[in-house]
Design a protein around this motif. Sequence first.
Motif, PDB file in Angstrom:
ATOM      1  N   ASP A 179     -12.347  19.678  27.012  1.00 29.56           N
ATOM      2  CA  ASP A 179     -13.156  20.886  27.100  1.00 29.56           C
ATOM      3  C   ASP A 179     -12.477  22.109  26.300  1.00 29.56           C
ATOM      4  O   ASP A 179     -13.592  22.713  25.826  1.00 29.56           O
ATOM      5  N   LEU A 180     -11.325  22.165  26.202  1.00 25.95           N
ATOM      6  CA  LEU A 180     -10.847  23.222  25.284  1.00 25.95           C
ATOM      7  C   LEU A 180     -11.188  23.049  23.889  1.00 25.95           C
ATOM      8  O   LEU A 180     -11.758  23.971  23.169  1.00 25.95           O
ATOM      9  N   HIS A 181     -10.914  21.749  23.384  1.00 30.13           N
ATOM     10  CA  HIS A 181     -11.528  21.442  22.079  1.00 30.13           C
ATOM     11  C   HIS A 181     -13.019  21.865  21.921  1.00 30.13           C
ATOM     12  O   HIS A 181     -13.545  22.536  20.778  1.00 30.13           O
ATOM     13  N   ARG A 182     -13.892  21.428  22.747  1.00 37.64           N
ATOM     14  CA  ARG A 182     -15.478  21.815  22.876  1.00 37.64           C
ATOM     15  C   ARG A 182     -15.661  23.302  22.438  1.00 37.64           C
ATOM     16  O   ARG A 182     -16.279  23.901  22.189  1.00 37.64           O
ATOM     17  N   ALA A 183     -14.695  24.029  23.489  1.00 36.57           N
ATOM     18  CA  ALA A 183     -15.095  25.527  23.493  1.00 36.57           C
ATOM     19  C   ALA A 183     -14.555  26.144  22.457  1.00 36.57           C
ATOM     20  O   ALA A 183     -15.274  27.177  21.982  1.00 36.57           O
ATOM     21  N   ILE A 184     -13.570  25.688  21.917  1.00 41.18           N
ATOM     22  CA  ILE A 184     -13.014  26.390  20.636  1.00 41.18           C
ATOM     23  C   ILE A 184     -13.937  25.919  19.300  1.00 41.18           C
ATOM     24  O   ILE A 184     -14.640  26.660  18.640  1.00 41.18           O
ATOM     25  N   ALA A 185     -14.461  24.697  19.358  1.00 38.21           N
ATOM     26  CA  ALA A 185     -15.551  24.334  18.291  1.00 38.21           C
ATOM     27  C   ALA A 185     -16.907  25.085  18.369  1.00 38.21           C
ATOM     28  O   ALA A 185     -17.678  25.463  17.503  1.00 38.21           O
ATOM     29  N   GLU A 186     -17.167  25.219  19.545  1.00 38.61           N
ATOM     30  CA  GLU A 186     -18.592  25.995  19.935  1.00 38.61           C
ATOM     31  C   GLU A 186     -18.554  27.744  20.021  1.00 38.61           C
ATOM     32  O   GLU A 186     -19.893  28.306  20.050  1.00 38.61           O
ATOM     33  N   HIS A 187     -17.308  28.154  19.930  1.00 38.78           N
ATOM     34  CA  HIS A 187     -17.251  29.540  20.197  1.00 38.78           C
ATOM     35  C   HIS A 187     -17.467  30.349  18.815  1.00 38.78           C
ATOM     36  O   HIS A 187     -16.743  30.143  17.936  1.00 38.78           O
ATOM     37  N   THR A 188     -18.394  31.344  18.527  1.00 39.10           N
ATOM     38  CA  THR A 188     -18.459  32.139  17.614  1.00 39.10           C
ATOM     39  C   THR A 188     -19.042  33.418  17.907  1.00 39.10           C
ATOM     40  O   THR A 188     -19.484  33.531  18.977  1.00 39.10           O
ATOM     41  N   GLY A 189     -19.034  34.429  16.800  1.00 34.13           N
ATOM     42  CA  GLY A 189     -19.443  35.730  17.367  1.00 34.13           C
ATOM     43  C   GLY A 189     -19.342  36.690  16.282  1.00 34.13           C
ATOM     44  O   GLY A 189     -19.046  36.330  14.907  1.00 34.13           O
ATOM     45  N   THR A 190     -19.270  37.983  16.446  1.00 36.33           N
ATOM     46  CA  THR A 190     -19.039  39.121  15.339  1.00 36.33           C
ATOM     47  C   THR A 190     -18.162  40.243  15.808  1.00 36.33           C
ATOM     48  O   THR A 190     -18.012  40.224  17.065  1.00 36.33           O
ATOM     49  N   PHE A 191     -17.627  40.812  14.893  1.00 33.57           N
ATOM     50  CA  PHE A 191     -16.916  41.959  15.142  1.00 33.57           C
ATOM     51  C   PHE A 191     -17.676  42.929  14.514  1.00 33.57           C
ATOM     52  O   PHE A 191     -18.066  42.910  13.387  1.00 33.57           O
ATOM     53  N   SER A 192     -17.893  44.079  15.399  1.00 31.19           N
ATOM     54  CA  SER A 192     -18.685  45.340  14.672  1.00 31.19           C
ATOM     55  C   SER A 192     -17.314  46.322  14.578  1.00 31.19           C
ATOM     56  O   SER A 192     -16.711  46.547  15.364  1.00 31.19           O
ATOM     57  N   CYS A 193     -17.569  46.805  13.236  1.00 34.15           N
ATOM     58  CA  CYS A 193     -16.327  47.680  12.777  1.00 34.15           C
ATOM     59  C   CYS A 193     -17.083  48.871  11.928  1.00 34.15           C
ATOM     60  O   CYS A 193     -18.054  48.873  11.590  1.00 34.15           O
ATOM     61  N   GLU A 194     -15.618  49.882  12.118  1.00 35.07           N
ATOM     62  CA  GLU A 194     -15.880  51.026  11.266  1.00 35.07           C
ATOM     63  C   GLU A 194     -15.071  51.161  10.268  1.00 35.07           C
ATOM     64  O   GLU A 194     -13.990  50.640  10.324  1.00 35.07           O
ATOM     65  N   ARG A 195     -15.432  51.811   8.988  1.00 33.35           N
ATOM     66  CA  ARG A 195     -14.408  51.805   7.820  1.00 33.35           C
ATOM     67  C   ARG A 195     -13.280  52.945   8.322  1.00 33.35           C
ATOM     68  O   ARG A 195     -13.650  53.808   8.749  1.00 33.35           O
ATOM     69  N   ILE A 196     -12.142  52.585   8.056  1.00 35.93           N
ATOM     70  CA  ILE A 196     -10.988  53.242   8.225  1.00 35.93           C
ATOM     71  C   ILE A 196     -11.126  54.663   7.547  1.00 35.93           C
ATOM     72  O   ILE A 196     -11.223  54.655   6.184  1.00 35.93           O
ATOM     73  N   ASN A 197     -10.979  55.891   8.192  1.00 37.87           N
ATOM     74  CA  ASN A 197     -10.901  57.163   7.301  1.00 37.87           C
ATOM     75  C   ASN A 197     -12.556  57.416   7.158  1.00 37.87           C
ATOM     76  O   ASN A 197     -12.618  58.474   6.490  1.00 37.87           O
ATOM     77  N   LYS A 198     -13.347  56.669   7.187  1.00 33.25           N
ATOM     78  CA  LYS A 198     -14.835  56.510   6.857  1.00 33.25           C
ATOM     79  C   LYS A 198     -15.618  56.336   8.030  1.00 33.25           C
ATOM     80  O   LYS A 198     -16.728  55.178   7.961  1.00 33.25           O
ATOM     81  N   PRO A 199     -15.607  56.965   9.306  1.00 32.57           N
ATOM     82  CA  PRO A 199     -16.178  56.047  10.222  1.00 32.57           C
ATOM     83  C   PRO A 199     -17.560  56.153  10.474  1.00 32.57           C
ATOM     84  O   PRO A 199     -18.168  55.355  11.159  1.00 32.57           O
TER      85      PRO A 199
END
Length: 206
Positions: free
Chosen positions: A5-25
């Motif tokens: 189950d852990l193997h499957r969970a790792i393999a199937e898990h994806t996503g995104t990070f929403s980021c701001e530029r440091i010193n230029k938010p």
Amino acid sequence: MTLPDLHRAIAEHTGTFSCERINKPQETKTVNFQHHIQPPAVLDAPLPDVGSLPAFYATLGGVLLYHDALSGDAARYIAPPAEWAELHEAFSGWIEHLGDEEREDILPDWIEHCLVIGETPRSGNYILMATEGECAGQVFEFDHDGYEFTHGANDLVAYVEGMLHLSSETLANFASHMRFIDKNNGAQWWILEMNDNRGQRVRTDV
């Protein structure tokens, strides 16, 4: 969670990070992440029977967590056993200069009986497992900034499973090391939020 189950969970898990530029938010970007699993490898010797190590490495040869393909940044790396000696040498470089009193004050009792099973890539911080005593099998994170040893989980399966369910504190820790440096202009980015394909939404500013 079982290891399949852990193997499957790792393999199937994806996503995104929403980021701001440091010193230029006012500048923002979205970074895609996924995890990479190495196949189990033939081992030179049996692994210590602590912390779910044998079962884990019979299923997963190694795991790179929250990897960004463009910058190469990743949040954590659970290394194959063949890489442990090199990681242990690198970790030892942080503590070998400590005097006797400092060692007694700073280092946990299990430090002479531990494995260095992974790292926070590009940070000088490491993932350790105690192999003897009351803490045998437990996973700890070493942060060289302040020489802090933080309990991560009671075994390796629980540690990796926990990495798939982030808290704001853990995401902020990721953000302090993953800067997704732009190869063209050197811009660095701070993670504001993680969204994944399971409906998780976690922010660093909570």
